[in-house]
Motif scaffolding. Structure first.
Motif, PDB file in Angstrom:
ATOM      1  N   THR A 179       0.775  -1.408   0.071  1.00 53.17           N
ATOM      2  CA  THR A 179       0.006   0.038   0.254  1.00 53.17           C
ATOM      3  C   THR A 179       1.059   1.883  -0.035  1.00 53.17           C
ATOM      4  N   GLY A 180       0.363   2.403  -0.761  1.00 54.40           N
ATOM      5  CA  GLY A 180       1.516   2.992  -0.957  1.00 54.40           C
ATOM      6  C   GLY A 180       0.856   4.370  -0.322  1.00 54.40           C
ATOM      7  N   CYS A 191       2.268  -0.006  -6.404  1.00 52.74           N
ATOM      8  CA  CYS A 191       1.471   0.024  -5.682  1.00 52.74           C
ATOM      9  C   CYS A 191      -0.172  -0.477  -5.961  1.00 52.74           C
TER      10      CYS A 191
END
Length: 261
Positions: A40-41, A207
């Protein structure tokens, strides 16, 4: 209406999360999930609160209110110390020690038994593709290699969640690509969850999910494809700018409504 993709269980869950510092609201009523087993970005411009949020997740940020659960426990719980790895923006290693000596030292700090320490250090070096540089002084390593040493330190305790604050800042495009490939391999092979911050929008497509952040607020929590579709744009950067413009318009309208007549 486009249905959002199914999510797995949340490794991080925030509700009504606030942080105040120096009389100023740094994070304002955040609500989001980081699904387990994903990359997850956390993307947004410098100064928007990304580092503060990451410190809150790992339990080192003061004056946090609201709910913030990490791996099923409140953030900062003693039970999370060996389950969460954290890599800060600046490499947290000793430049006058070799890569192996750094890892051996931090393995001791983590309480890894002496008889298991060498094996844990070897595995971490292999995981970050630094076995051939184990005897090199950290101060003589390149920026990308130094980032890998910091990552190897975080991997020593076999964490379930890795929180990486701007790990690719200042690196050339090839090194950035190689690090992102490494992140995905760690997630794939270990089942680790990664929360990775960046202010470089072209890293968004690396991501699985994105949290887009501006001025202490979450603008969006979705996949890159869903964000582009939702905003009718062709890049995440354009999607971000579209969401920023929407937020500014709402703020302006709210200000007009609240202004005295």
């Amino acid at each position: 209406m486009m249905n959002k993709p199914e999510r797995g269980p949340a490794a991080v869950a925030a509700r009504d999360l606030r942080v105040e510092r120096g009389g100023r609201t740094v994070l304002d009523d955040l609500g989001f999930d980081v699904p387990a087993g994903t990359v997850t970005g956390l993307l947004g411009p410098s100064g928007c609160g990304k580092s503060t949020l990451m410190r809150a997740v790992v339990g080192t940020q003061a004056k946090v209110t609201g709910r913030l659960d990490v791996l099923g426990a409140p953030a900062g719980s003693a039970s999370l110390r060996s389950r969460v790895g954290y890599v800060t923006q600046s490499p947290s290693v000793y430049e006058d020690l070799t890569a192996r000596q750094n890892l051996d030292y931090f393995a001791a700090v983590l309480g890894i038994p002496r008889r298991e320490r060498a094996g844990a250090v070897d595995r971490a070096l292999i995981d970050v593709d630094l076995a051939s540089h184990a005897g090199a002084l950290a101060g003589n390593l390149s920026g990308g290699q130094l980032s890998r040493v910091s990552l190897a330190v975080a991997l020593l305790g076999t964490p379930e969640l890795l929180v990486l604050d701007e790990p690719t800042v200042g690196l050339d495009p090839v090194l950035r690509r190689d690090l992102w490939d490494l992140f995905h391999r760690i997630v794939r092979e270990r089942g680790t969850t990664m929360l990775i911050s960046s202010h470089v929008m072209d890293e968004a497509d690396r991501c699985g999910r994105l949290l887009l952040m501006r001025a202490g607020r979450i603008l969006a929590d979705d996949t890159p494809d869903a964000l582009r579709a939702r905003t009718a744009t062709t890049s995440v950067e354009d999607a971000f700018l579209h969401l920023v413009d929407d937020a500014r318009s709402k703020e302006a309208r709210t200000g007009e409504e609240a202004a005295p007549r």
